[in-house]
Design a protein around this motif. Structure first.
Motif, mmCIF file in Angstrom:
data_model
loop_
_atom_site.group_PDB
_atom_site.id
_atom_site.type_symbol
_atom_site.label_atom_id
_atom_site.label_comp_id
_atom_site.label_asym_id
_atom_site.label_seq_id
_atom_site.Cartn_x
_atom_site.Cartn_y
_atom_site.Cartn_z
ATOM 1 N N ALA A 1 0.813 -1.216 0.000
ATOM 2 C CA ALA A 1 0.000 0.000 0.000
ATOM 3 C C ALA A 1 0.845 1.265 0.000
ATOM 4 C CB ALA A 1 -0.928 -0.012 1.211
ATOM 5 N N ASN A 2 2.084 1.171 0.403
ATOM 6 C CA ASN A 2 2.962 2.344 0.460
ATOM 7 C C ASN A 2 3.827 2.494 -0.780
ATOM 8 O OD1 ASN A 2 2.363 3.197 3.279
ATOM 9 N ND2 ASN A 2 3.087 1.123 3.681
ATOM 10 N N SER A 3 3.573 1.681 -1.805
ATOM 11 C CA SER A 3 4.451 1.691 -2.977
ATOM 12 C C SER A 3 4.337 2.966 -3.811
ATOM 13 C CB SER A 3 4.193 0.462 -3.845
ATOM 14 O OG SER A 3 2.876 0.504 -4.352
ATOM 15 N N LYS A 4 3.357 3.807 -3.557
ATOM 16 C CA LYS A 4 3.234 5.085 -4.280
ATOM 17 C C LYS A 4 3.936 6.222 -3.536
ATOM 18 C CE LYS A 4 0.451 3.546 -7.504
ATOM 19 N NZ LYS A 4 0.955 3.247 -8.797
ATOM 20 N N ASP A 5 4.377 5.964 -2.326
ATOM 21 C CA ASP A 5 5.048 6.985 -1.507
ATOM 22 C C ASP A 5 6.553 6.912 -1.768
ATOM 23 O OD1 ASP A 5 6.196 8.578 0.461
ATOM 24 O OD2 ASP A 5 4.823 7.908 2.031
ATOM 25 N N GLU A 6 7.035 7.737 -2.706
ATOM 26 C CA GLU A 6 8.437 7.679 -3.130
ATOM 27 C C GLU A 6 9.408 7.893 -1.969
ATOM 28 O OE1 GLU A 6 10.959 10.607 -5.727
ATOM 29 O OE2 GLU A 6 9.791 9.311 -7.061
ATOM 30 N N LYS A 7 9.108 8.831 -1.081
ATOM 31 C CA LYS A 7 10.013 9.099 0.043
ATOM 32 C C LYS A 7 10.120 7.890 0.961
ATOM 33 C CE LYS A 7 9.706 14.105 0.321
ATOM 34 N NZ LYS A 7 9.475 15.240 1.214
ATOM 35 N N LEU A 8 8.993 7.247 1.231
ATOM 36 C CA LEU A 8 9.010 6.069 2.094
ATOM 37 C C LEU A 8 9.778 4.930 1.419
ATOM 38 C CD1 LEU A 8 7.713 5.238 4.871
ATOM 39 C CD2 LEU A 8 6.074 3.975 3.490
ATOM 40 N N LEU A 9 9.561 4.756 0.114
ATOM 41 C CA LEU A 9 10.283 3.711 -0.621
ATOM 42 C C LEU A 9 11.788 3.937 -0.566
ATOM 43 C CD1 LEU A 9 8.089 3.255 -3.828
ATOM 44 C CD2 LEU A 9 8.353 1.659 -1.925
ATOM 45 N N MET A 10 12.202 5.174 -0.780
ATOM 46 C CA MET A 10 13.636 5.480 -0.763
ATOM 47 C C MET A 10 14.213 5.344 0.640
ATOM 48 S SD MET A 10 13.810 8.543 -3.635
ATOM 49 C CE MET A 10 14.449 9.658 -2.506
ATOM 50 N N HIS A 11 13.425 5.721 1.641
ATOM 51 C CA HIS A 11 13.902 5.666 3.029
ATOM 52 C C HIS A 11 14.218 4.227 3.448
ATOM 53 C CE1 HIS A 11 14.318 6.861 7.204
ATOM 54 N NE2 HIS A 11 13.515 5.879 7.527
ATOM 55 N N PHE A 12 13.367 3.293 3.081
ATOM 56 C CA PHE A 12 13.544 1.913 3.531
ATOM 57 C C PHE A 12 14.259 1.016 2.523
ATOM 58 C CE2 PHE A 12 10.101 3.211 6.403
ATOM 59 C CZ PHE A 12 10.701 2.857 7.606
ATOM 60 N N PHE A 13 14.612 1.552 1.358
ATOM 61 C CA PHE A 13 15.260 0.726 0.342
ATOM 62 C C PHE A 13 16.555 0.095 0.844
ATOM 63 C CE2 PHE A 13 17.953 0.200 -3.498
ATOM 64 C CZ PHE A 13 17.207 -0.804 -4.099
ATOM 65 N N GLN A 14 17.318 0.829 1.631
ATOM 66 C CA GLN A 14 18.581 0.284 2.133
ATOM 67 C C GLN A 14 18.377 -0.983 2.962
ATOM 68 O OE1 GLN A 14 20.229 3.501 4.344
ATOM 69 N NE2 GLN A 14 18.643 3.443 5.907
ATOM 70 N N ASP A 15 17.184 -1.143 3.550
ATOM 71 C CA ASP A 15 16.904 -2.347 4.329
ATOM 72 C C ASP A 15 16.786 -3.587 3.459
ATOM 73 O OD1 ASP A 15 16.845 -0.595 6.418
ATOM 74 O OD2 ASP A 15 14.713 -0.824 6.872
ATOM 75 N N SER A 16 16.659 -3.392 2.142
ATOM 76 C CA SER A 16 16.533 -4.532 1.236
ATOM 77 C C SER A 16 17.868 -4.899 0.589
ATOM 78 C CB SER A 16 15.501 -4.222 0.145
ATOM 79 O OG SER A 16 16.023 -3.330 -0.818
ATOM 80 N N LEU A 17 18.940 -4.240 1.027
ATOM 81 C CA LEU A 17 20.252 -4.472 0.419
ATOM 82 C C LEU A 17 21.208 -5.135 1.399
ATOM 83 C CD1 LEU A 17 20.684 -0.974 -1.278
ATOM 84 C CD2 LEU A 17 19.795 -3.077 -2.312
ATOM 85 N N ALA A 18 22.224 -5.763 0.863
ATOM 86 C CA ALA A 18 23.262 -6.394 1.687
ATOM 87 C C ALA A 18 24.581 -6.368 0.923
ATOM 88 C CB ALA A 18 22.879 -7.840 2.022
#
Length: 131
Positions: free
Chosen positions: A94-111
């Protein structure tokens, strides 16, 4: 009466090593290594930012109440990045349209190398969403 003989005992243990330095030298080497790492982490007061907001990837992000970051398959840079981005957006739901939220948490999907790459991007590129 037989005379008692005593065997002298050493006052401190003896160490014999053929493989490396004596324990004191090895301990000193480890301490020097720890101090070197600490200096690298602390830096030398020559940071490129003036305040903590310079460290933020996304300014003014609004995190919804009770928002829980989904569990991600972390991207390490060895598979298709487009597939990772698609899965990331889908998991954010549901938050996939919120660009700021997506960018904020993107680092959590990386390793691994991918998170190193992302955290070393020029901040202006991250804030605009153009990577």
């Amino acid at each position: 009466m037989p005379k008692e003989t005593s065997i002298p005992t050493p006052r401190s243990p003896l160490f014999f090593s053929v493989d490396g330095p004596p324990p004191a030298a090895e301990e000193r080497r480890k301490l020097d290594l720890i101090e070197e790492r600490l200096r690298a982490v602390e830096g030398f007061d020559d940071y490129l930012f003036t305040d903590m907001t310079d460290l933020c990837l996304v300014l003014d992000v609004i995190i919804p109440p009770k928002f829980k970051v989904p569990d991600f398959d972390r991207y390490k840079g060895t598979t298709c990045p487009k597939n990772h981005l698609k899965m990331y957006c889908r998991k954010m739901g549901a938050n996939s349209k919120d660009e700021k939220l997506l960018m904020h948490f993107f680092q959590d999907s990386l390793a691994g190398a991918a998170v190193v790459w992302y955290t070393n991007l020029e901040a202006s590129r991250v804030r605009t969403g153009r990577i």
